[in-house]
Design a protein around this motif. Structure first.
Motif, PDB file in Angstrom:
ATOM      1  N   PHE A 116       0.814  -1.225   0.000  1.00 33.63           N
ATOM      2  CA  PHE A 116       0.000   0.000   0.000  1.00 33.63           C
ATOM      3  C   PHE A 116       0.846   1.272   0.000  1.00 33.63           C
ATOM      4  O   PHE A 116       1.835   1.368   0.721  1.00 33.63           O
ATOM      5  CB  PHE A 116      -0.924   0.019   1.223  1.00 33.63           C
ATOM      6  N   CYS A 117       0.422   2.247  -0.808  1.00 35.86           N
ATOM      7  CA  CYS A 117       1.038   3.579  -0.786  1.00 35.86           C
ATOM      8  C   CYS A 117      -0.077   4.608  -0.817  1.00 35.86           C
ATOM      9  O   CYS A 117      -1.149   4.352  -1.379  1.00 35.86           O
ATOM     10  CB  CYS A 117       1.933   3.788  -2.003  1.00 35.86           C
ATOM     11  N   LYS A 118       0.197   5.753  -0.223  1.00 35.92           N
ATOM     12  CA  LYS A 118      -0.834   6.795  -0.214  1.00 35.92           C
ATOM     13  C   LYS A 118      -1.027   7.306  -1.631  1.00 35.92           C
ATOM     14  O   LYS A 118      -2.148   7.542  -2.093  1.00 35.92           O
ATOM     15  CB  LYS A 118      -0.395   7.927   0.713  1.00 35.92           C
ATOM     16  N   LYS A 171       1.033   7.103  -5.693  1.00 37.60           N
ATOM     17  CA  LYS A 171       2.119   6.470  -6.449  1.00 37.60           C
ATOM     18  C   LYS A 171       3.152   7.540  -6.864  1.00 37.60           C
ATOM     19  O   LYS A 171       2.792   8.550  -7.470  1.00 37.60           O
ATOM     20  CB  LYS A 171       1.497   5.803  -7.682  1.00 37.60           C
ATOM     21  N   CYS A 172       4.416   7.332  -6.517  1.00 30.79           N
ATOM     22  CA  CYS A 172       5.462   8.268  -6.961  1.00 30.79           C
ATOM     23  C   CYS A 172       5.606   8.147  -8.484  1.00 30.79           C
ATOM     24  O   CYS A 172       5.375   7.076  -9.044  1.00 30.79           O
ATOM     25  CB  CYS A 172       6.783   7.940  -6.283  1.00 30.79           C
ATOM     26  N   TYR A 173       6.031   9.226  -9.105  1.00 27.67           N
ATOM     27  CA  TYR A 173       6.002   9.262 -10.570  1.00 27.67           C
ATOM     28  C   TYR A 173       7.008   8.334 -11.244  1.00 27.67           C
ATOM     29  O   TYR A 173       6.927   8.063 -12.419  1.00 27.67           O
ATOM     30  CB  TYR A 173       6.246  10.696 -11.058  1.00 27.67           C
ATOM     31  N   TYR A 174       7.992   7.879 -10.476  1.00 28.13           N
ATOM     32  CA  TYR A 174       9.052   7.058 -11.065  1.00 28.13           C
ATOM     33  C   TYR A 174       8.918   5.584 -10.696  1.00 28.13           C
ATOM     34  O   TYR A 174       9.717   4.760 -11.124  1.00 28.13           O
ATOM     35  CB  TYR A 174      10.425   7.562 -10.567  1.00 28.13           C
ATOM     36  N   CYS A 175       7.918   5.267  -9.882  1.00 31.00           N
ATOM     37  CA  CYS A 175       7.907   3.963  -9.210  1.00 31.00           C
ATOM     38  C   CYS A 175       7.243   2.854 -10.020  1.00 31.00           C
ATOM     39  O   CYS A 175       6.097   2.981 -10.449  1.00 31.00           O
ATOM     40  CB  CYS A 175       7.177   4.096  -7.870  1.00 31.00           C
ATOM     41  N   ASP A 176       7.966   1.766 -10.193  1.00 36.21           N
ATOM     42  CA  ASP A 176       7.348   0.598 -10.840  1.00 36.21           C
ATOM     43  C   ASP A 176       7.308  -0.596  -9.885  1.00 36.21           C
ATOM     44  O   ASP A 176       7.189  -1.731 -10.301  1.00 36.21           O
ATOM     45  CB  ASP A 176       8.088   0.230 -12.137  1.00 36.21           C
ATOM     46  N   GLY A 185       8.013  -2.415   0.799  1.00 40.08           N
ATOM     47  CA  GLY A 185       6.765  -2.195   0.075  1.00 40.08           C
ATOM     48  C   GLY A 185       6.996  -1.551  -1.273  1.00 40.08           C
ATOM     49  O   GLY A 185       8.058  -1.698  -1.853  1.00 40.08           O
ATOM     50  N   GLY A 186       6.021  -0.770  -1.621  1.00 36.52           N
ATOM     51  CA  GLY A 186       4.985  -0.142  -0.852  1.00 36.52           C
ATOM     52  C   GLY A 186       5.520   0.764   0.263  1.00 36.52           C
ATOM     53  O   GLY A 186       6.687   1.046   0.366  1.00 36.52           O
ATOM     54  N   THR A 187       4.593   1.144   1.081  1.00 39.89           N
ATOM     55  CA  THR A 187       4.936   1.935   2.258  1.00 39.89           C
ATOM     56  C   THR A 187       4.408   1.202   3.493  1.00 39.89           C
ATOM     57  O   THR A 187       3.242   1.401   3.885  1.00 39.89           O
ATOM     58  CB  THR A 187       4.296   3.348   2.178  1.00 39.89           C
ATOM     59  N   GLY A 227       9.756   2.826   5.535  1.00 43.23           N
ATOM     60  CA  GLY A 227       8.611   3.725   5.620  1.00 43.23           C
ATOM     61  C   GLY A 227       8.918   5.074   5.021  1.00 43.23           C
ATOM     62  O   GLY A 227      10.079   5.384   4.719  1.00 43.23           O
ATOM     63  N   ASN A 228       7.877   5.846   4.858  1.00 39.66           N
ATOM     64  CA  ASN A 228       8.048   7.189   4.314  1.00 39.66           C
ATOM     65  C   ASN A 228       7.710   8.246   5.349  1.00 39.66           C
ATOM     66  O   ASN A 228       6.824   8.047   6.176  1.00 39.66           O
ATOM     67  CB  ASN A 228       7.142   7.371   3.093  1.00 39.66           C
ATOM     68  N   PRO A 229       8.426   9.370   5.296  1.00 37.96           N
ATOM     69  CA  PRO A 229       8.104  10.474   6.210  1.00 37.96           C
ATOM     70  C   PRO A 229       6.600  10.767   6.139  1.00 37.96           C
ATOM     71  O   PRO A 229       5.995  10.607   5.077  1.00 37.96           O
ATOM     72  CB  PRO A 229       8.897  11.650   5.625  1.00 37.96           C
TER      73      PRO A 229
HETATM   74  S1  SF4 Z   1       6.735   2.100  -3.177  1.00 36.69           S
HETATM   75 FE1  SF4 Z   1       7.947   3.860  -2.541  1.00 36.69          FE
HETATM   76  S2  SF4 Z   1       8.591   4.776  -4.451  1.00 36.69           S
HETATM   77 FE2  SF4 Z   1       6.874   3.409  -4.927  1.00 36.69          FE
HETATM   78  S3  SF4 Z   1       5.047   4.689  -4.832  1.00 36.69           S
HETATM   79 FE3  SF4 Z   1       5.309   3.803  -2.843  1.00 36.69          FE
HETATM   80  S4  SF4 Z   1       6.471   5.343  -1.715  1.00 36.69           S
HETATM   81 FE4  SF4 Z   1       6.701   5.828  -3.851  1.00 36.69          FE
END
Ligand code: SF4
Length: 373
Positions: A12-14, A16-21, A59-61, A91-93
């Motif tokens: 799960f992510c809040k 999607k980052c623009y570069y993330c696959d 993850g994910g986050t 985790g993410n900030p």
């Molecule tokens: S996994 Fe990490 S890089 Fe990918 S969308 Fe989630 S926070 Fe962003």
């Protein structure tokens, strides 16, 4: 009992980052509880009769998963014997709450990996990150307040419009916080991402190749000057703080993967789990298993992977271990390739170890791909 690392995937992510696959999804919050239940079931099944040496929750986050979800997973993790193990959570900030940190501590987590990527707000925005620099600073301080003494910070170079000065600022500012470990990856434009679409339309201003090479060079030098030893192409650590879990991957040792899209490598067999969150959950509920692909590595594949992954480590591979694992001298399989790269100054062969030289690391992809038989 067999030794193994344990990877647990939280998809799960809040946003999607623009570069993330990576196999991560936004807008799936409704699935969190059922996913956590299925995941717990899988952890219990797969960890039975295994001596778990490291745990890595990625993850994910992972920190975005609900507290309720974490409470469910904790029950399964509490059943694992985990004395003196390295236990990391990513985790993410902005997604670390005090309640979750308390729970992680109770669960035995002793290493935290935080995704920052860049020190400049403009880059955080352009990468699609959900947090500001201030959020990162607050998170870092909170982690220290909670007594975490082993923290990794992820940063990224080669991002659109990034200058060399900005990259150095990112490095220096992160170093000033004194984390125990720093991962510095270069941005790769992956198909299927927002960045890939922009790139196709020529709307992404990436740093020149020379600049990017200089960024990597600066990374290695600046981190070295500040007490971080490079132990893998993109990973740097204070003494004794190398990530033991990732070393399992690079050493072709056994690991179990739990969760959607998780991979495992056990006794020479590679396994892959279903990636779709709903399908993964149903499969575990109905069949106790979510593996959709299984591949018994041939001896040749194991040798290739041993070399390919092992050369990522600055210590490279042990020729004695090669002989022990494959019952054949390394020279009879890779003799001419090793000789070629030693002559070119891209590989070193010393004290029964083979490893990339400084120049070899810069062109590691070319060297490593030559080890595919
Ligand atoms: S996994 Fe990490 S890089 Fe990918 S969308 Fe989630 S926070 Fe962003």
């Amino acid at each position: 009992m067999q030794d193994a690392g344990l990877y647990i995937h939280i998809p799960f992510c809040k946003m999607k980052c623009y570069y993330c696959d990576f196999p991560s999804f936004s807008g799936k919050e409704d699935n969190m509880t059922s996913y956590a239940k299925a995941l717990s079931k899988e952890i219990r099944i797969k960890c039975k009769e295994k001596n778990i040496k490291t745990i890595f929750i990625g993850g994910g986050t992972p920190t975005y998963l609900s507290l309720h979800g974490w409470r469910i997973i904790k029950e399964a993790i509490d059943e694992i014997k985990k004395e003196h193990i390295e236990f990391t959570i990513e985790g993410n900030p902005k997604t670390f709450t005090e309640e979750k940190l308390k729970l992680f501590k109770d669960m035995g987590v002793n290493r935290i990996s935080v995704g920052l990527q860049a020190w400049q707000e403009e880059h955080l925005k352009s990468l699609g990150r959900i947090h500001t620099l201030e959020d990162f600073r607050n998170t870092f301080n909170l982690l220290r307040r909670y007594g975490f003494k082993n923290i990794n910070v992820d940063i990224m170079f080669g991002i659109p419009s990034q200058t060399l000065t900005q990259w150095k600022e990112t490095l220096e500012q992160v170093i000033s916080l004194n984390p125990e470990h720093i991962s510095a990856y270069s941005l790769i434009i992956e198909e299927g991402t927002h960045f890939y679409n922009l790139y196709q339309k020529n709307q992404l201003k990436l740093p020149e190749e020379d600049t990017e090479r200089q960024m990597y060079e600066d990374t290695v030098n600046i981190l070295k000057e500040n007490g971080y030893t490079q132990y893998e192409i993109s990973n740097f650590a204070k003494e004794g703080k190398e990530c033991r879990h990732n070393l399992i991957y690079w050493s072709l040792d056994n690991y179990i993967g739990c969760g959607s899209a998780a991979h495992s490598y056990l006794n020479g067999i590679r396994y892959r789990n279903e990636e779709n969150i709903e399908k993964y959950t149903c499969k575990i509920e109905d069949e106790n298993n979510a593996i959709i692909e299984e591949h018994l590595n041939s001896k040749k594949e194991n040798m290739e992977e041993f070399m390919f992954l092992g050369l990522r480590k600055t210590q490279g591979i042990s020729t004695l271990e090669f002989k022990e694992r494959f019952d054949v001298e390394i020279e009879s399989v890779y003799g001419s390739i090793i000789e070629k790269y030693v002559k070119l100054g891209l590989l070193n062969s010393k004290n029964q170890r083979i490893y990339l030289t400084h120049r070899g690391i810069e062109v590691s992809n070319i060297v490593m791909s030559d080890f595919l038989l």
